[in-house]
Design an enzyme around this catalytic site. Structure first.
Site, PDB file in Angstrom:
ATOM      1  N   GLU A   1     -12.809  -4.708  12.963  1.00 48.59           N
ATOM      2  CA  GLU A   1     -11.580  -4.785  12.181  1.00 48.59           C
ATOM      3  C   GLU A   1     -10.515  -3.877  12.792  1.00 48.59           C
ATOM      4  O   GLU A   1     -10.485  -2.667  12.505  1.00 48.59           O
ATOM      5  CB  GLU A   1     -11.838  -4.335  10.741  1.00 48.59           C
ATOM      6  CG  GLU A   1     -12.862  -5.162  10.014  1.00 48.59           C
ATOM      7  CD  GLU A   1     -12.662  -5.084   8.509  1.00 48.59           C
ATOM      8  OE1 GLU A   1     -12.387  -6.114   7.903  1.00 48.59           O
ATOM      9  OE2 GLU A   1     -12.745  -3.965   7.965  1.00 48.59           O
TER      10      GLU A   1
ATOM     11  N   SER B   1      -6.502  -9.393   8.188  1.00 52.23           N
ATOM     12  CA  SER B   1      -5.574 -10.499   7.906  1.00 52.23           C
ATOM     13  C   SER B   1      -6.151 -11.877   8.226  1.00 52.23           C
ATOM     14  O   SER B   1      -5.443 -12.751   8.725  1.00 52.23           O
ATOM     15  CB  SER B   1      -4.243 -10.273   8.631  1.00 52.23           C
ATOM     16  OG  SER B   1      -3.616  -9.095   8.151  1.00 52.23           O
TER      17      SER B   1
HETATM   18  P1  PGA Z   1      -7.346  -7.878   4.961  1.00 49.40           P
HETATM   19  O1  PGA Z   1      -8.500  -6.757   4.911  1.00 49.40           O
HETATM   20  O2  PGA Z   1      -8.050  -9.208   5.093  1.00 49.40           O
HETATM   21  O3  PGA Z   1      -6.615  -7.747   3.663  1.00 49.40           O
HETATM   22  O4  PGA Z   1      -6.509  -7.574   6.152  1.00 49.40           O
HETATM   23  C1  PGA Z   1      -9.665  -6.874   5.661  1.00 49.40           C
HETATM   24  C2  PGA Z   1     -10.560  -5.686   5.419  1.00 49.40           C
HETATM   25  O5  PGA Z   1     -10.046  -4.568   5.268  1.00 49.40           O
HETATM   26  O6  PGA Z   1     -11.798  -5.824   5.364  1.00 49.40           O
END
Ligand code: PGA
Length: 253
Positions: free
Chosen positions: A169, A214
């Site tokens: 991530e 995202s």
């Molecule tokens: P997001 O978060 O999909 O809102 O970007 C992903 C995560 O933090 O696991």
């Protein structure tokens, strides 16, 4: 090698018990027709775990938690242990999310201890790694995620490693609407897989590496079409049943 894709919703600090029940009741029937072709889990806040566990009973939807303490019990105000999570019906535990690292002082060392505690309770850790924008711009992405992965998994041998899911991530992509391109994701996932091979040989081929940051209905299929992207860890878009299920379906394409 074919790995079953794994999509997990990280609800973060969202959803009361009543809201969790409602979302799980919407998701559970949508997961049934997947016939096990995609593994799907949701990770509500601690307070909603029991309500979610009850609502998903009998469906293929699985339950995750967002964090854990490494001790089984003791004077650790505010913390929750792996045996407590297991008893609440949890199967997966997210460990080392960048928000925990940035806001709550999580380190590679605490990640390592938590992963050990999760495995000892027969639960399955989702170990998160990811670079900040400054680190990416400095060309340090692979160095940073490599250090986080080796640190979080250090001391584990091949059979234990098989229970681990890794989540890549990039911090700059979380909650920003800026996703990594599928090529950027694949580059990092491939590098993470190479490290997993060093740690556990051919067993690395069955470890899932999720992408997170995202992930939305319109980019999920493309990201998960990459050879080393084995699913997604989804924040914002996991809070709405329609969006989340579209992402899950993206794993089938
Ligand atoms: P997001 O978060 O999909 O809102 O970007 C992903 C995560 O933090 O696991």
């Amino acid at each position: 090698m074919a790995r079953t894709k794994f999509v997990c919703g990280n609800w973060k600090m969202h959803k009361t018990q009543a809201e969790a029940r409602e979302l799980v009741r919407a998701l559970a029937p949508l997961c049934a027709p997947l016939g096990g072709k995609v593994q799907v889990a949701v990770a509500p806040p601690f307070t909603a775990l029991a309500a979610a566990a009850e609502a998903l009973r009998g469906s293929p939807l699985e339950l995750g938690a967002q964090d854990v303490h490494w001790e089984k019990q003791g004077a650790f105000t505010g913390a929750v242990s792996a045996p407590m999570l297991a008893e609440a019906g949890v199967k997966h535990v997210i460990v080392g999310h960048s928000e925990r690292r940035q806001l709550f002082g999580e380190t590679d060392e605490t990640v390592r201890k938590k992963v050990g505690a999760v495995l000892a309770a027969n639960l399955l850790p989702i170990v998160c790694v990811g670079e900040t924008l400054a680190e990416r711009e400095a060309g340090k992405t692979l160095e940073v995620v490599g250090r986080q992965l080796r640190g979080g998994l250090s001391g584990l041998q091949a059979p234990a490693l098989a229970a681990v899911t890794v989540a890549y991530e990039p911090v700059w992509a979380i909650g920003t609407g800026k996703t990594a391109t599928s090529a950027q994701a694949q580059e990092v996932h491939q590098a993470l897989r190479a490290i997993l091979r060093e740690l556990c040989g051919a067993g690395a081929d069955s470890i899932r590496i999720q992408y997170g940051g995202s992930v939305k209905p319109d980019n999920a299929a493309e990201l998960m079409s990459q050879p080393d992207v084995d699913g997604a860890l989804v924040g914002g878009a996991s809070l709405k049943a329609d969006d989340f299920i579209q992402i899950v379906r993206g794993a089938l394409r």
